[in-house]
Motif scaffolding. Structure first.
Motif, PDB file in Angstrom:
ATOM      1  N   ARG A  70       0.821  -1.213   0.000  1.00 26.47           N
ATOM      2  CA  ARG A  70       0.000   0.000   0.000  1.00 26.47           C
ATOM      3  C   ARG A  70       0.851   1.259   0.000  1.00 26.47           C
ATOM      4  N   GLY A  71       2.088   1.162   0.480  1.00 30.12           N
ATOM      5  CA  GLY A  71       3.011   2.291   0.429  1.00 30.12           C
ATOM      6  C   GLY A  71       3.147   3.052   1.731  1.00 30.12           C
TER       7      GLY A  71
ATOM      8  N   GLY B 237       1.420   7.162   7.162  1.00 36.73           N
ATOM      9  CA  GLY B 237       1.765   8.424   7.794  1.00 36.73           C
ATOM     10  C   GLY B 237       3.140   8.974   7.473  1.00 36.73           C
ATOM     11  N   PHE B 238       3.800   8.467   6.465  1.00 36.82           N
ATOM     12  CA  PHE B 238       5.120   8.980   6.087  1.00 36.82           C
ATOM     13  C   PHE B 238       4.965   9.859   4.848  1.00 36.82           C
ATOM     14  N   GLU B 239       4.465  11.073   5.046  1.00 38.95           N
ATOM     15  CA  GLU B 239       4.196  11.975   3.927  1.00 38.95           C
ATOM     16  C   GLU B 239       5.455  12.629   3.386  1.00 38.95           C
TER      17      GLU B 239
ATOM     18  N   ARG C 223      10.005   6.707   0.620  1.00 36.02           N
ATOM     19  CA  ARG C 223      10.831   5.495   0.603  1.00 36.02           C
ATOM     20  C   ARG C 223      10.440   4.563   1.735  1.00 36.02           C
ATOM     21  N   ARG C 224      10.573   3.264   1.470  1.00 31.92           N
ATOM     22  CA  ARG C 224      10.417   2.268   2.533  1.00 31.92           C
ATOM     23  C   ARG C 224      11.800   2.056   3.117  1.00 31.92           C
ATOM     24  N   THR C 225      11.956   2.326   4.383  1.00 30.35           N
ATOM     25  CA  THR C 225      13.234   2.062   5.032  1.00 30.35           C
ATOM     26  C   THR C 225      13.042   0.933   6.034  1.00 30.35           C
TER      27      THR C 225
ATOM     28  N   LEU D  39       8.973  -0.165  12.531  1.00 26.31           N
ATOM     29  CA  LEU D  39       7.903   0.536  13.241  1.00 26.31           C
ATOM     30  C   LEU D  39       6.530  -0.008  12.850  1.00 26.31           C
ATOM     31  N   LEU D  40       6.355  -0.265  11.567  1.00 26.05           N
ATOM     32  CA  LEU D  40       5.079  -0.788  11.082  1.00 26.05           C
ATOM     33  C   LEU D  40       4.777  -2.164  11.681  1.00 26.05           C
ATOM     34  N   ILE D  41       5.778  -3.017  11.742  1.00 25.33           N
ATOM     35  CA  ILE D  41       5.590  -4.352  12.337  1.00 25.33           C
ATOM     36  C   ILE D  41       5.195  -4.213  13.806  1.00 25.33           C
TER      37      ILE D  41
END
Length: 108
Positions: free
Chosen positions: A18-19, A24-26, A30-32, A38-40
């Motif tokens: 989904r990106g 909330g990373f406006e 990039r996916r870091t 944090l997402l996990i």
């Protein structure tokens, strides 16, 4: 041993697809590894280290993101000017060889 079940991994993978903007990373799209960590934690309540996230992703066939194409906003003319004019001024000059001593008490 993997800490995520198959169902948790499927959910995480769906969320990753989904990106970053959805999570909330406006400021940066990039996916870091840190963001995925944090997402996990937020979604699945499982703690991973950054290195653990990298191993998890690699185990499931994910790899580093490398842009497929250059940014549309890129100005090739400005890049060439910067390389020719600015970079030589910014670049640190290499030192010439000077004999020195390995001794800490007796400097060469």
């Amino acid at each position: 041993m993997e800490r995520l079940s198959a169902a948790q991994w499927a959910r995480l993978e769906a969320e990753l697809r989904r990106g970053p903007l959805v999570h909330g990373f406006e400021d940066d799209q990039r996916r870091t590894l840190k963001r995925i960590k944090l997402l996990i934690g937020r979604m699945l309540y499982v703690r991973y280290t950054v290195q653990g996230v990298w191993k998890l992703l690699r185990r499931h066939g994910w790899s580093c993101q490398v842009p497929v194409r250059r940014a549309l906003e890129r100005d090739e003319g400005a890049v060439e000017v910067w390389k020719k004019e600015v970079w030589p001024q910014v670049k640190e000059r290499r030192r010439t060889w000077v004999p020195t001593s390995a001794s800490k008490t007796r400097q060469g």
